[in-house]
Enzyme design. Structure first.
Site, mmCIF file in Angstrom:
data_model
loop_
_atom_site.group_PDB
_atom_site.id
_atom_site.type_symbol
_atom_site.label_atom_id
_atom_site.label_comp_id
_atom_site.label_asym_id
_atom_site.label_seq_id
_atom_site.Cartn_x
_atom_site.Cartn_y
_atom_site.Cartn_z
ATOM 1 N N ILE A 121 0.849 -1.202 -0.134
ATOM 2 C CA ILE A 121 0.092 0.050 -0.156
ATOM 3 C C ILE A 121 0.914 1.249 -0.046
ATOM 4 O O ILE A 121 1.677 1.502 0.797
ATOM 5 C CB ILE A 121 -0.867 0.006 1.114
ATOM 6 C CG1 ILE A 121 -1.790 -1.594 1.319
ATOM 7 C CG2 ILE A 121 -1.738 1.331 1.268
ATOM 8 C CD1 ILE A 121 -2.563 -1.743 -0.171
ATOM 9 N N GLU A 122 0.740 1.900 -1.037
ATOM 10 C CA GLU A 122 1.762 3.135 -1.263
ATOM 11 C C GLU A 122 1.126 4.442 -1.455
ATOM 12 O O GLU A 122 1.749 5.355 -1.955
ATOM 13 C CB GLU A 122 2.718 3.026 -2.312
ATOM 14 C CG GLU A 122 3.390 1.275 -2.152
ATOM 15 C CD GLU A 122 4.636 1.383 -2.978
ATOM 16 O OE1 GLU A 122 5.468 2.317 -3.306
ATOM 17 O OE2 GLU A 122 5.330 0.184 -2.889
#
Ligand code: NAG
Ligand code: NAG
Length: 291
Positions: free
Chosen positions: A149-150
């Site tokens: 998750i970025e």
């Protein structure tokens, strides 16, 4: 033999404790470059113990989820189902295959606990042990879900982790090395993650830079002593061009860094971004005997 001296086997036992070093495996990301070969070819190299299929880069907030495997295949038209046989082939070699959700480009977030529950059900039915008329990777049952998750909202990933863990699948995560990770810190603190492949790159304060291993080793010690997780992996670019910074020459990794970090019982191995760059650079071949 003098009285009170230790018998030889016991002496060896103590020596082993002092120099104790743990064995690991290599995790690889596959899916974001059509020129990296098939999944079966990657697994046939014998270099990898874990493969993350990347990425499901659209999900949550009520959206219809989308898988993106770059030039490999086109999920909506069903051409990715050919990888079902590859996945089973990898698993038959003892390699764990996870679906990676998120990535650097996409549209994803979890708007609520309810949204997280829906996404967990979708993942179970579409890629794991559940059933769906629409399974883009066919009937192969993946071993788990990896969280990369970025972007988007930082919220509710701990709930997604909890719902997924109820299905008894493996959970992986690829946080950045600064602690706590902006997106995954709360989720990681649940202690539910089996494999945490920390990205020790693109972040000079906690990565290798200019021949200096101090920041990297200090950060590794913090990860392995403060973040509750099954195993922690040293995540690295497989080539200089694979990341903005943080590439470690193979000889530096094997002679200076692995001997230090392998002393941690939390050591799980090395994660590489990505199969494409590893194929170009032969990095896993250079390091495998030391991992
Ligand atoms: C969750 O799924 C149910 C059933 O498909 C749907 O009615 C509901 O709107 C979804 N909730 C969210 C937050 O997407
Ligand atoms: C390596 O980096 C650390 C932390 O930034 C610094 O204190 C140290 O002086 C550096 N060592 C060398 C040899 O430059």
């Amino acid at each position: 033999m003098a009285k009170n001296s230790y018998p030889l086997p016991l002496l060896f036992f103590f020596l082993t404790l002092i120099g104790s070093s743990y064995a690991g495996g290599i995790a690889i990301y596959w899916g974001q470059n059509g020129n990296e070969g098939t999944l079966s070819e990657a697994c046939a190299t014998g270099k990898y113990s874990y493969v993350n299929i990347a990425f499901l880069n659209k999900f949550g907030n009520g959206q219809t989820p989308e898988l993106n495997l770059a030039g490999h295949c086109d999920p909506p038209s069903g051409t990715c189902t050919k990888f079902s046989a590859d996945i089973k082939d990898c698993q038959s070699k003892g390699i764990k295959v996870l679906l990676s959700i998120g990535g650097g480009i996409g549209s994803y977030s979890l708007s609520s606990v309810e949204d997280a529950r829906n996404v967990s059900k979708f993942l179970w039915n579409t890629f794991l042990g559940g059933k769906s008329s629409s399974r883009p990777l066919g009937d192969a049952v993946l071993d788990g879900i990896d969280f990369d998750i970025e972007l988007g909202s930082t919220q509710n990933y701990e709930h997604l982790a909890r719902f997924l863990k109820n299905y008894r699948v493996y959970l992986g995560a690829a946080p950045q090395c600064p602690i706590p990770d902006k997106y995954l810190g709360t989720a990681l603190n649940t202690g539910l993650f089996d494999f945490v492949w920390v990205q020790f790159y693109n972040n000079p304060p906690c990565a290798y830079a200019n021949g200096n291993i101090t920041n990297l080793v200090n950060s590794w010690k913090r990860w392995t002593t403060t973040v509750p997780a099954g195993k922690i992996f040293l995540g690295l670019p497989a080539a200089t061009v694979a990341a903005g910074s943080g590439f470690i020459p193979a000889d530096v990794l094997t002679s200076q860094i692995l001997p230090v970090i392998k002393k941690s019982p939390k050591y799980g191995g090395v994660m590489l971004w990505s199969r494409f760059y590893d194929l170009q650079n032969g990095y896993s071949t250079s390091i495998i005997s030391s991992v």
